[in-house]
Scaffold this motif. Sequence first.
Motif, PDB file in Angstrom:
ATOM      1  N   PHE A  33       0.829  -1.204   0.000  1.00 38.12           N
ATOM      2  CA  PHE A  33       0.000   0.000   0.000  1.00 38.12           C
ATOM      3  C   PHE A  33       0.867   1.259   0.000  1.00 38.12           C
ATOM      4  O   PHE A  33       0.632   2.191  -0.776  1.00 38.12           O
ATOM      5  N   ILE A  34       1.892   1.285   0.841  1.00 36.37           N
ATOM      6  CA  ILE A  34       2.777   2.460   0.928  1.00 36.37           C
ATOM      7  C   ILE A  34       3.543   2.646  -0.383  1.00 36.37           C
ATOM      8  O   ILE A  34       3.666   3.768  -0.890  1.00 36.37           O
ATOM      9  N   MET A  35       4.045   1.542  -0.960  1.00 37.23           N
ATOM     10  CA  MET A  35       4.759   1.656  -2.239  1.00 37.23           C
ATOM     11  C   MET A  35       3.812   2.100  -3.352  1.00 37.23           C
ATOM     12  O   MET A  35       4.198   2.872  -4.235  1.00 37.23           O
ATOM     13  N   GLY A  36       2.568   1.628  -3.337  1.00 34.55           N
ATOM     14  CA  GLY A  36       1.590   2.048  -4.343  1.00 34.55           C
ATOM     15  C   GLY A  36       1.301   3.540  -4.261  1.00 34.55           C
ATOM     16  O   GLY A  36       1.227   4.221  -5.275  1.00 34.55           O
ATOM     17  N   ILE A  37       1.161   4.054  -3.042  1.00 34.85           N
ATOM     18  CA  ILE A  37       0.940   5.496  -2.863  1.00 34.85           C
ATOM     19  C   ILE A  37       2.150   6.275  -3.360  1.00 34.85           C
ATOM     20  O   ILE A  37       2.021   7.289  -4.036  1.00 34.85           O
ATOM     21  N   GLY A  38       3.351   5.781  -3.038  1.00 35.75           N
ATOM     22  CA  GLY A  38       4.575   6.441  -3.516  1.00 35.75           C
ATOM     23  C   GLY A  38       4.655   6.443  -5.030  1.00 35.75           C
ATOM     24  O   GLY A  38       5.045   7.438  -5.645  1.00 35.75           O
ATOM     25  N   ASP A  39       4.272   5.343  -5.650  1.00 38.62           N
ATOM     26  CA  ASP A  39       4.306   5.224  -7.103  1.00 38.62           C
ATOM     27  C   ASP A  39       3.316   6.190  -7.750  1.00 38.62           C
ATOM     28  O   ASP A  39       3.647   6.879  -8.717  1.00 38.62           O
ATOM     29  N   LEU A  40       2.093   6.258  -7.222  1.00 41.99           N
ATOM     30  CA  LEU A  40       1.094   7.186  -7.764  1.00 41.99           C
ATOM     31  C   LEU A  40       1.511   8.638  -7.538  1.00 41.99           C
ATOM     32  O   LEU A  40       1.291   9.499  -8.392  1.00 41.99           O
ATOM     33  N   GLY A  41       2.110   8.911  -6.389  1.00 44.11           N
ATOM     34  CA  GLY A  41       2.600  10.257  -6.117  1.00 44.11           C
ATOM     35  C   GLY A  41       3.693  10.664  -7.090  1.00 44.11           C
ATOM     36  O   GLY A  41       3.730  11.794  -7.571  1.00 44.11           O
ATOM     37  N   TYR A  42       4.592   9.724  -7.402  1.00 40.96           N
ATOM     38  CA  TYR A  42       5.670  10.022  -8.343  1.00 40.96           C
ATOM     39  C   TYR A  42       5.116  10.255  -9.744  1.00 40.96           C
ATOM     40  O   TYR A  42       5.584  11.135 -10.455  1.00 40.96           O
ATOM     41  N   GLN A  43       4.091   9.503 -10.117  1.00 45.77           N
ATOM     42  CA  GLN A  43       3.475   9.711 -11.431  1.00 45.77           C
ATOM     43  C   GLN A  43       2.820  11.093 -11.499  1.00 45.77           C
ATOM     44  O   GLN A  43       2.904  11.772 -12.517  1.00 45.77           O
ATOM     45  N   SER A  44       2.190  11.537 -10.426  1.00 43.83           N
ATOM     46  CA  SER A  44       1.605  12.883 -10.389  1.00 43.83           C
ATOM     47  C   SER A  44       2.692  13.942 -10.495  1.00 43.83           C
ATOM     48  O   SER A  44       2.524  14.957 -11.174  1.00 43.83           O
ATOM     49  N   TYR A  45       3.806  13.699  -9.823  1.00 43.72           N
ATOM     50  CA  TYR A  45       4.950  14.621  -9.902  1.00 43.72           C
ATOM     51  C   TYR A  45       5.457  14.699 -11.345  1.00 43.72           C
ATOM     52  O   TYR A  45       5.701  15.800 -11.861  1.00 43.72           O
ATOM     53  N   LEU A  46       5.614  13.547 -12.001  1.00 43.00           N
ATOM     54  CA  LEU A  46       6.072  13.529 -13.397  1.00 43.00           C
ATOM     55  C   LEU A  46       5.138  14.338 -14.289  1.00 43.00           C
ATOM     56  O   LEU A  46       5.579  15.121 -15.124  1.00 43.00           O
ATOM     57  N   ARG A  47       3.841  14.136 -14.105  1.00 38.25           N
ATOM     58  CA  ARG A  47       2.854  14.843 -14.921  1.00 38.25           C
ATOM     59  C   ARG A  47       2.936  16.354 -14.689  1.00 38.25           C
ATOM     60  O   ARG A  47       2.884  17.143 -15.629  1.00 38.25           O
ATOM     61  N   ALA A  48       3.084  16.766 -13.440  1.00 36.29           N
ATOM     62  CA  ALA A  48       3.152  18.200 -13.128  1.00 36.29           C
ATOM     63  C   ALA A  48       4.411  18.839 -13.705  1.00 36.29           C
ATOM     64  O   ALA A  48       4.351  19.932 -14.290  1.00 36.29           O
ATOM     65  N   THR A 154       5.140  13.116 -23.739  1.00 37.45           N
ATOM     66  CA  THR A 154       4.989  11.901 -22.943  1.00 37.45           C
ATOM     67  C   THR A 154       6.353  11.494 -22.421  1.00 37.45           C
ATOM     68  O   THR A 154       7.312  11.401 -23.196  1.00 37.45           O
ATOM     69  N   VAL A 155       6.446  11.307 -21.115  1.00 41.66           N
ATOM     70  CA  VAL A 155       7.677  10.814 -20.501  1.00 41.66           C
ATOM     71  C   VAL A 155       7.391   9.429 -19.944  1.00 41.66           C
ATOM     72  O   VAL A 155       6.367   9.207 -19.314  1.00 41.66           O
ATOM     73  N   SER A 156       8.276   8.473 -20.248  1.00 43.52           N
ATOM     74  CA  SER A 156       8.141   7.094 -19.769  1.00 43.52           C
ATOM     75  C   SER A 156       9.426   6.705 -19.060  1.00 43.52           C
ATOM     76  O   SER A 156      10.510   7.010 -19.543  1.00 43.52           O
ATOM     77  N   MET A 157       9.284   6.032 -17.930  1.00 40.20           N
ATOM     78  CA  MET A 157      10.459   5.579 -17.193  1.00 40.20           C
ATOM     79  C   MET A 157      10.123   4.402 -16.296  1.00 40.20           C
ATOM     80  O   MET A 157       8.945   4.133 -16.044  1.00 40.20           O
ATOM     81  N   PRO A 158      11.169   3.697 -15.838  1.00 34.08           N
ATOM     82  CA  PRO A 158      10.921   2.566 -14.939  1.00 34.08           C
ATOM     83  C   PRO A 158      10.251   3.028 -13.648  1.00 34.08           C
ATOM     84  O   PRO A 158      10.488   4.140 -13.179  1.00 34.08           O
ATOM     85  N   ARG A 159       9.436   2.181 -13.075  1.00 31.53           N
ATOM     86  CA  ARG A 159       8.765   2.514 -11.811  1.00 31.53           C
ATOM     87  C   ARG A 159       9.780   2.590 -10.679  1.00 31.53           C
ATOM     88  O   ARG A 159      10.833   1.973 -10.727  1.00 31.53           O
ATOM     89  N   LEU A 160       9.438   3.344  -9.649  1.00 31.67           N
ATOM     90  CA  LEU A 160      10.321   3.512  -8.497  1.00 31.67           C
ATOM     91  C   LEU A 160      10.429   2.257  -7.649  1.00 31.67           C
ATOM     92  O   LEU A 160      11.481   1.963  -7.092  1.00 31.67           O
ATOM     93  N   PHE A 161       9.330   1.530  -7.518  1.00 30.17           N
ATOM     94  CA  PHE A 161       9.286   0.397  -6.589  1.00 30.17           C
ATOM     95  C   PHE A 161       9.079  -0.912  -7.352  1.00 30.17           C
ATOM     96  O   PHE A 161       8.413  -0.939  -8.380  1.00 30.17           O
ATOM     97  N   PRO A 162       9.601  -2.011  -6.813  1.00 34.90           N
ATOM     98  CA  PRO A 162       9.479  -3.292  -7.500  1.00 34.90           C
ATOM     99  C   PRO A 162       8.112  -3.956  -7.354  1.00 34.90           C
ATOM    100  O   PRO A 162       7.903  -5.028  -7.886  1.00 34.90           O
ATOM    101  N   MET A 163       7.187  -3.307  -6.676  1.00 38.96           N
ATOM    102  CA  MET A 163       5.892  -3.952  -6.420  1.00 38.96           C
ATOM    103  C   MET A 163       5.015  -4.029  -7.665  1.00 38.96           C
ATOM    104  O   MET A 163       4.004  -4.701  -7.659  1.00 38.96           O
ATOM    105  N   ALA A 164       5.399  -3.356  -8.748  1.00 40.83           N
ATOM    106  CA  ALA A 164       4.578  -3.380  -9.961  1.00 40.83           C
ATOM    107  C   ALA A 164       4.383  -4.803 -10.469  1.00 40.83           C
ATOM    108  O   ALA A 164       3.290  -5.183 -10.863  1.00 40.83           O
TER     109      ALA A 164
END
Length: 197
Positions: A33-48, A154-164
């Motif tokens: 759950f914590i890694m998922g929130i971090g991943d979604l937060g990072y995606q929002s940061y990338l978009r901004a 469009t920016v694409s990159m590897p995810r931050l956490f291995p939980m994907a």
Amino acid sequence: MSRRHAFAQRLRDNARGATLMEFGLIATPLCLFIMGIGDLGYQSYLRAVTQGVLDRAGRAASVGTLNSTQIDAYIDAQMQAINTKNGTTSVIKKSYYNFSRVGKAEKITSDTAPLGTYNSGDCFEDSNGNGTYDAEGGVTGLGGADDIVFYQVTVSMPRLFPMAKLLGWSTTQSATANATIRNQPWSNQATPATICK
């Protein structure tokens, strides 16, 4: 009471290890759950960040400060700090005659049956100047004076956490930013030719 029976009763009544067991049961879902929130937060940061870079680049292009090649170089340079982790950036620039034509087919000016679709004998505004009717209008590039330019980065990159992989998600994440800006009217806008075939 026998010694063996007393030891078994003490062991059964002892609750000191229960907390450790309970934590063990919730630790994995909590970490995911914590890694998922971090991943979604990072995606929002990338978009901004991508949207901010795109807005600055689009504004510079609309006043004629940057040409098409310079826009790509500017966006790549600005995104370099993010792309240090094997990221990639792609840029799309298409110009249109007016806002209502963005992302749509070329405008049919006289329509014969069946109505609403381009048929032989119909007339259309050739907005990209290629002499044929296109289901996706627009010209690649920045266009001219008073034209509408649609930008997409469009920016694409590897995810931050291995939980994907655990959740069945892709190992890369993408963020897309769009901007639609009118060029400054530094001269008269070219009117698209009407073609009948």
